[in-house]
Write an enzyme that holds these catalytic residues in place. Structure first.
Site, mmCIF file in Angstrom:
data_model
loop_
_atom_site.group_PDB
_atom_site.id
_atom_site.type_symbol
_atom_site.label_atom_id
_atom_site.label_comp_id
_atom_site.label_asym_id
_atom_site.label_seq_id
_atom_site.Cartn_x
_atom_site.Cartn_y
_atom_site.Cartn_z
ATOM 1 N N TYR A 113 22.295 52.748 28.821
ATOM 2 C CA TYR A 113 21.007 52.633 28.133
ATOM 3 C C TYR A 113 21.053 51.365 27.280
ATOM 4 O O TYR A 113 21.729 50.409 27.626
ATOM 5 C CB TYR A 113 20.745 53.935 27.341
ATOM 6 C CG TYR A 113 19.285 54.134 27.050
ATOM 7 C CD1 TYR A 113 18.338 54.136 28.069
ATOM 8 C CD2 TYR A 113 18.849 54.304 25.742
ATOM 9 C CE1 TYR A 113 16.994 54.289 27.794
ATOM 10 C CE2 TYR A 113 17.496 54.463 25.460
ATOM 11 C CZ TYR A 113 16.575 54.455 26.485
ATOM 12 O OH TYR A 113 15.243 54.605 26.218
ATOM 13 N N LYS A 168 10.923 71.359 49.984
ATOM 14 C CA LYS A 168 11.071 70.152 50.793
ATOM 15 C C LYS A 168 12.095 69.214 50.151
ATOM 16 O O LYS A 168 12.969 68.657 50.823
ATOM 17 C CB LYS A 168 9.708 69.461 50.849
ATOM 18 C CG LYS A 168 9.577 68.443 51.908
ATOM 19 C CD LYS A 168 9.071 69.101 53.139
ATOM 20 C CE LYS A 168 8.988 68.136 54.287
ATOM 21 N NZ LYS A 168 8.320 68.738 55.427
#
Ligand SMILES: NC(=O)c1ccc[n+]([C@@H]2O[C@H](COP(=O)([O-])OP(=O)(O)OC[C@H]3O[C@@H](n4cnc5c(N)ncnc54)[C@H](O)[C@@H]3O)[C@@H](O)[C@H]2O)c1
Length: 463
Positions: A113, A168
């Site tokens: 970060y 899915k």
């Protein structure tokens, strides 16, 4: 005739007397009403009672209730709780995000970060293509729906479509290591869907459109393909077409016919049927006759939209009109992606010798497979309880694995055909027979083979 299956699986927690016959009484009660026991676990035992979890498959929600009532009716038996195992599996959703990098200390944090990440942002700002190397775009697909055609259930809307899209995404990960994320849009307006997908596209390496109703799905896909520099694939169209074309190649191998000599009836000219026809035509069949709810599609027909007009123009060389039954006479192949129970064995008997019947309407096919088998040489359905299940999971994970690996910017019919051939080729001559024209959905060789074929076709495209 439905059979008990895991889709309606319940666990019933009962208290029963600790007698020697208790277990037998409980299992017989379930069996008498047609339940199929898959597990029997004693969870507590006391001098005056036992507590048992009986897990069993039922045929429907009503049947599950019948099973519970049969247990409750036994003398001395009390039902404490009934858990629906399918609902339990969906509690809190089926997928999650997890970090690929360790964040153990300040050093990790400074690189993953800020401040380190700033240099990555600047690199991408200077060279946007670096997003494909340095971000999740490399391996991430959006599973986009408007909830307008959810399974065979119809227009359930975006929230109700989410369990399907999560499923899915889970399949993408399991079969091909692809990180897919559901994007269920709260609109069914074509322009809004296109704009929304365009706006989210920077994050994704591909777009998988899902359960968007025809004919809207055709325009959405075509326009997005034009606008975006990532592949756009509508699984209900192209995933189905890939599997059908691959399976048909093998079915024709079984009956010793060639595709170029085959007369093929495709029943259903919606999302699936249109894409099947378009892909099949690349293989030059002798003829394709399309049939929809209004009968055989032919050039003079009135009130056709652009998709139907294209189909009429490119099929039915003999220009015949009439019903599905008329179309079947003399046909070598029937491919149904339409509606349940449209014909019987007597119509299969009118087809050419050794006919192939793919009855793919879900959950109930165009013809009862047992009826079809009376005259057909090869029968396939979309169902898992019959041989030759045509299931899109054979195609879409490998297709996107290949597209992402190739950093493809689009998708072509050559790639779809390569995927179809890869699925067909998995079934070698030693294994091929009338009951085995497609590999199992759990065959670990399928997705890598499809991915490899798509990667090569993408390479040929860009090279
Ligand atoms: N792998 C698979 O097994 C698989 C894949 C895709 C679709 N399907 C099934 O195929 C069916 C169609 O799916 P879709 O997404 O293309 O739907 P869709 O709504 O886009 O299209 C349905 C088509 O069927 C036609 N039709 C409806 N009733 C008919 C009738 N009585 N006679 C002839 N034609 C009729 C309609 O005119 C339309 O052309 C569904 O049952 C779906 O579950 C199965």
């Amino acid at each position: 005739m439905p059979v008990p299956g895991p889709g309606y699986s319940i666990t019933v927690r009962v208290e029963a007397p600790p007698s020697a016959s208790a277990a037998g009484d409980l299992t017989s009660a379930v069996g008498r009403v047609g339940g199929v026991i898959t597990a029997f676990d004693v969870v507590e035992s006391h001098s005056d009672r036992v507590v048992v979890d009986i897990t069993c498959n039922a045929m429907s929600a009503n049947h599950a209730r019948d099973i519970t009532e049969a247990l409750e009716a036994l003398p001395g038996v009390a039902v404490r709780k009934v858990s629906d195992r399918t609902f339990l599996m969906h509690l809190g959703g089926k997928i999650e995000v997890s970090a690929k990098v360790a964040l153990r200390n300040r050093d990790d944090l400074s690189r993953a970060y800020t401040p380190g990440v700033a240099r990555i942002c600047q690199a991408i700002a200077e060279n946007p293509d670096d997003a494909r190397r340095l971000t999740i775009k490399r391996n991430t697909v959006a599973v986009v729906t408007d909830g307008s055609a959810v399974l065979g259930l119809g227009n359930l809307g975006p929230a109700a479509a989410l369990p399907v899209m999560e499923g899915k995404a889970a399949l993408f990960k399991k079969f091909a290591g692809v990180d897919a994320w559901p994007v269920c849009l709260d609109t069914q307006d074509t322009e809004e869907i296109i704009r929304a997908v365009e706006l989210i596209a920077p994050v994704y390496g591909g777009i998988n459109l899902e359960d968007i109703a025809a004919p809207r799905c055709f325009e959405i896909e075509a326009r997005l393909r034009d606008k975006l520099d990532i592949p756009v694939f509508h699984d209900d169209q192209h995933g189905t077409a890939i599997c059908v074309v691959g399976a048909l190649r093998n079915a024709l191998r079984v009956v010793g016919k060639s595709l170029t000599d085959a007369r093929i009836v495709v029943c259903g000219v919606g999302a699936a049927g249109s894409a099947i026809i378009r892909l099949l035509l690349h293989r030059d069949p002798a003829d394709v006759v399309a049939v929809d709810i209004n009968g055989i599609v032919h050039r003079g027909r009135e009130n056709m939209d652009a998709n139907m007009a294209w189909v009429a123009e490119n099929t039915n060389k003999a220009g015949i009109s009439g019903t599905l039954h008329d179309a079947l006479v003399g046909a070598d192949v029937f491919i149904g992606v339409s509606a349940p129970n449209l014909f019987g064995a007597e119509q299969v008997a009118t087809m050419a010798a050794d006919p192939v019947v793919f009855a793919l309407a879900n959950p109930d096919p165009e013809i009862d497979p047992l009826e079809a088998q009376k005259h057909a040489a090869v029968v396939a359905t979309g169902r898992s309880d019959y041989p030759n299940q045509i299931n899109n999971v054979l195609a879409f994970p490998g297709v996107f694995r290949g597209l992402l690996d190739a950093q493809a910017r689009g998708i072509t019919d050559a790639m779809l055909l390569a995927a179809a051939d890869a699925i067909a080729d998995i079934v070698d001559d030693d294994r091929l027979n009338a009951s085995f024209i497609v590999p199992s959905v759990f065959d670990a060789a399928v997705a890598p083979a499809v991915a490899d074929a798509v990667r090569k076709a993408a390479g040929a495209q860009s090279g």
